[in-house]
Write an enzyme that holds these catalytic residues in place. Sequence first.
Site, mmCIF file in Angstrom:
data_model
loop_
_atom_site.group_PDB
_atom_site.id
_atom_site.type_symbol
_atom_site.label_atom_id
_atom_site.label_comp_id
_atom_site.label_asym_id
_atom_site.label_seq_id
_atom_site.Cartn_x
_atom_site.Cartn_y
_atom_site.Cartn_z
ATOM 1 N N ASP A 211 0.841 -1.200 0.000
ATOM 2 C CA ASP A 211 0.000 0.000 0.000
ATOM 3 C C ASP A 211 0.877 1.252 0.000
ATOM 4 O O ASP A 211 1.877 1.315 0.730
ATOM 5 C CB ASP A 211 -0.898 -0.001 1.231
ATOM 6 C CG ASP A 211 -1.980 1.066 1.152
ATOM 7 O OD1 ASP A 211 -3.001 0.819 0.488
ATOM 8 O OD2 ASP A 211 -1.785 2.146 1.740
ATOM 9 N N ASN A 219 -2.811 13.051 -3.690
ATOM 10 C CA ASN A 219 -3.925 13.462 -4.552
ATOM 11 C C ASN A 219 -4.444 14.848 -4.189
ATOM 12 O O ASN A 219 -4.725 15.675 -5.063
ATOM 13 C CB ASN A 219 -5.073 12.443 -4.459
ATOM 14 C CG ASN A 219 -4.903 11.290 -5.424
ATOM 15 O OD1 ASN A 219 -4.204 11.389 -6.422
ATOM 16 N ND2 ASN A 219 -5.543 10.165 -5.115
ATOM 17 N N ASP A 228 -1.949 9.554 -10.333
ATOM 18 C CA ASP A 228 -1.887 8.477 -11.329
ATOM 19 C C ASP A 228 -0.444 8.177 -11.729
ATOM 20 O O ASP A 228 -0.062 7.012 -11.910
ATOM 21 C CB ASP A 228 -2.682 8.868 -12.581
ATOM 22 C CG ASP A 228 -4.186 8.828 -12.345
ATOM 23 O OD1 ASP A 228 -4.603 8.290 -11.312
ATOM 24 O OD2 ASP A 228 -4.927 9.341 -13.208
ATOM 25 N N GLU A 254 -4.766 2.543 -4.264
ATOM 26 C CA GLU A 254 -3.299 2.587 -4.212
ATOM 27 C C GLU A 254 -2.712 1.285 -3.683
ATOM 28 O O GLU A 254 -1.546 1.241 -3.252
ATOM 29 C CB GLU A 254 -2.840 3.756 -3.333
ATOM 30 C CG GLU A 254 -3.140 3.636 -1.854
ATOM 31 C CD GLU A 254 -4.533 4.119 -1.448
ATOM 32 O OE1 GLU A 254 -4.719 4.416 -0.256
ATOM 33 O OE2 GLU A 254 -5.428 4.192 -2.314
#
Length: 339
Positions: A211, A219, A228, A254
């Site tokens: 993770d 973000n 991204d 993620e």
Amino acid sequence: MMYILIISTAIFVGVVFYLAQLVVLGIEQRADEDVLGAKDAFRKIIEQKDKAQAEKAKLEREAMQIFTLYDMTKEITRHSNEQDAFNIFFKKLKENVLIEDCQLLHDVSEGFKGGILPSEYAVFILKSKEKKLGVLLYKGLDPKDKEKFAILAHQFALALRRLKLYKDIETLAITDGLTGVYTRRYFIERFDEEIKRSAIRKSNLSFLMIDADHFKMINDQHGHLAGDQVLKEIANIIHENVREIDIVGRFGGEEFCVVLPDTDLEGSRLVAERIRKSAEKRQIKAYDSTLRVTLSIGLAIYPSDGKLLEELMDKADWALYRAKSQGRNCTIAFGLYKK
């Protein structure tokens, strides 16, 4: 008076004889014409028969070609391997034309010493819609079979294109569009297959859950496009540090996951740490920003931590949660932590 009568009779007989000859000649001429007409009619019948036989033979050849091409295409589409497809094509080729050798290459120079094509070989370029798919190198082709060879080769090119389209569609169905790793659904299918294989072989298997730490912050601060880019780079980092036989997937958001066949606890910890440290050092270019990301990793081992897919996923997820709760940017193995 008698003299005149004799003369008249002679003339009459002569005229009758002459007329009789004309009649006979006319009859003979008509007979000759009838014979010629009959001969001509017979010749036309023969020609029509020959033409019909030639047409029949042509139709039979075309039917043979159609069925041959259909069978070949049908067989090829059952396979996903280019070499298998070529083997089917070459088998059909040998059945229908006289040829000594034929090879499928991506480039003319491929497979020959110094890249020089031997003089006894000829080249047929496989194309579909002006796109080059490969080349056929052949030798010993009977000149009478050139047309058949071309027909079969063109059909093989179409079959190759169809094969590529099937592969592209399959890739789209099983590959995550952003990162290029396997989708969750396909990853789970492969994971289950590997568990069954490990059970048969009585071998270890390791499962990693990975993770990205503080990904929501990335973000929020840099935007989803930058996020991204970070996910793409994480996928690259994982691929750089695993083997070709290892299976990598995106579990969602993620979170990534990796299956390591034939890998025990010690081996999986080495791989996990290699991935984590590589990410820790990596500078990620995301448009105008240079970002860094760390990873938390949880892992579980088959069969010591579980023998079912759900068990291994739960144990690895539990270990990942512990890695997060211990400050992130670390690797936790379920078995070691529980001990």
